[in-house]
Write a protein that holds these residues in place. Structure first.
Motif, short mmCIF file in Angstrom:
data_model
loop_
_atom_site.label_atom_id
_atom_site.label_comp_id
_atom_site.label_asym_id
_atom_site.label_seq_id
_atom_site.Cartn_x
_atom_site.Cartn_y
_atom_site.Cartn_z
N ARG A 54 -21.22 8.92 23.15
CA ARG A 54 -21.09 10.33 23.55
C ARG A 54 -22.44 11.03 23.57
N LEU A 55 -23.24 10.82 22.52
CA LEU A 55 -24.57 11.44 22.45
C LEU A 55 -25.47 10.93 23.57
N HIS A 56 -25.41 9.65 23.85
CA HIS A 56 -26.21 9.06 24.94
C HIS A 56 -25.80 9.66 26.28
N TYR A 57 -24.50 9.72 26.54
CA TYR A 57 -24.03 10.28 27.81
C TYR A 57 -24.44 11.74 27.95
N GLU A 58 -24.31 12.51 26.88
CA GLU A 58 -24.69 13.92 26.94
C GLU A 58 -26.17 14.09 27.25
N LYS A 59 -27.00 13.22 26.68
CA LYS A 59 -28.45 13.30 26.90
C LYS A 59 -28.85 12.81 28.28
N CYS A 60 -28.31 11.68 28.70
CA CYS A 60 -28.76 11.04 29.93
C CYS A 60 -28.03 11.50 31.19
N TYR A 61 -26.84 12.05 31.03
CA TYR A 61 -26.04 12.45 32.20
C TYR A 61 -25.52 13.88 32.04
N PRO A 62 -26.45 14.83 31.91
CA PRO A 62 -26.01 16.22 31.75
C PRO A 62 -25.31 16.71 33.02
N ASP A 63 -24.49 17.71 32.86
CA ASP A 63 -23.78 18.32 33.99
C ASP A 63 -22.87 17.35 34.73
N SER A 64 -22.36 16.37 34.02
CA SER A 64 -21.45 15.41 34.63
C SER A 64 -20.02 15.95 34.62
N ASP A 65 -19.22 15.40 35.52
CA ASP A 65 -17.79 15.68 35.52
C ASP A 65 -17.14 14.67 34.59
N ILE A 66 -16.44 15.17 33.59
CA ILE A 66 -15.76 14.30 32.62
C ILE A 66 -14.28 14.60 32.76
N LEU A 67 -13.57 13.67 33.36
CA LEU A 67 -12.17 13.88 33.69
C LEU A 67 -11.27 13.01 32.83
N VAL A 68 -10.21 13.59 32.33
CA VAL A 68 -9.19 12.82 31.61
C VAL A 68 -8.12 12.46 32.64
N VAL A 69 -7.81 11.19 32.72
CA VAL A 69 -6.82 10.69 33.67
C VAL A 69 -5.45 10.79 33.01
N GLU A 70 -4.50 11.40 33.72
CA GLU A 70 -3.16 11.57 33.18
C GLU A 70 -2.12 10.94 34.09
N GLN A 71 -1.06 10.48 33.46
CA GLN A 71 0.10 9.96 34.16
C GLN A 71 1.31 10.60 33.50
N SER A 72 2.11 11.36 34.24
CA SER A 72 3.28 12.04 33.70
C SER A 72 2.92 12.88 32.47
N ASN A 73 1.84 13.66 32.59
CA ASN A 73 1.36 14.55 31.52
C ASN A 73 0.94 13.81 30.26
N ARG A 74 0.60 12.55 30.38
CA ARG A 74 0.13 11.75 29.24
C ARG A 74 -1.27 11.24 29.55
N SER A 75 -2.20 11.45 28.63
CA SER A 75 -3.58 10.97 28.83
C SER A 75 -3.60 9.45 28.76
N ILE A 76 -4.18 8.84 29.82
CA ILE A 76 -4.22 7.37 29.87
C ILE A 76 -5.61 6.82 30.13
N GLY A 77 -6.59 7.68 30.41
CA GLY A 77 -7.92 7.18 30.70
C GLY A 77 -8.93 8.30 30.88
N ARG A 78 -10.13 7.87 31.29
CA ARG A 78 -11.22 8.82 31.48
C ARG A 78 -12.12 8.35 32.60
N LEU A 79 -12.64 9.31 33.36
CA LEU A 79 -13.62 9.05 34.40
C LEU A 79 -14.80 9.97 34.14
N TYR A 80 -15.99 9.39 34.01
CA TYR A 80 -17.22 10.15 33.74
C TYR A 80 -18.11 9.97 34.95
#
Length: 154
Positions: free
Chosen positions: A45-71
């Motif tokens: 998390r710290l590495h991503y925040e430092k190296c990829y600022p202003d990124s879109d961090i999306l939580v993937v949901e299926q039927s209102n349930r969190s199942i993944g992430r796309l950064y």
């Protein structure tokens, strides 16, 4: 978008995706594995925040349930960079990751931007990336650097 309320899910996603790797370490208890992975998740998390600022961090949901992430880092020099895409193991192999990647690539094509990502050499997802038009362009530490040019389909 990922919010502070998603922190527990993102942590659990990291644990679920990496647990099998730590199972190969002899002599560790489950609590030692868990603590190691929690620390690795924090460092990632710290590495991503430092190296990829202003990124879109999306939580993937299926039927209102969190199942993944796309950064996704859309401000990378030279194009968009898919920093991380991860699904809970129970949701892998169902075409969800492919659909996410196709959606990102369509958006990148419309924006006139190539896409890149890093992948471990033994990761089975590499076949998917190649089917979607990514090509190995070099290495990034122990990982392969893959790039997909803008498609002319747009």
């Amino acid at each position: 978008m990922q919010t502070d309320a998603d922190a527990a899910f993102v942590r659990d996603l990291y644990l679920a995706r990496r647990w099998a790797e730590t199972a190969l370490i002899p002599g560790w208890t489950d609590e030692q594995r868990r603590q190691f992975l929690l620390d690795q998740a924090r460092l990632q998390r710290l590495h991503y925040e430092k190296c990829y600022p202003d990124s879109d961090i999306l939580v993937v949901e299926q039927s209102n349930r969190s199942i993944g992430r796309l950064y996704l880092h859309r401000h990378a020099p030279g194009g968009w960079h898919i920093v991380d895409i991860a699904l809970l193991p129970a949701w892998c192999g169902q075409g969800i990751g492919s659909a996410l990647l196709r959606a990102v690539l369509d958006l990148a094509d419309h924006a006139g931007r190539p896409c890149s990502l890093h992948v471990s050499p033994g990761n089975p997802a590499q076949r998917l990336y190649q089917r979607l038009g990514f090509q190995v362009t070099g290495t990034a530490g122990p990982d392969l650097h893959l790039c997909r040019p803008v498609s002319s389909r747009v």
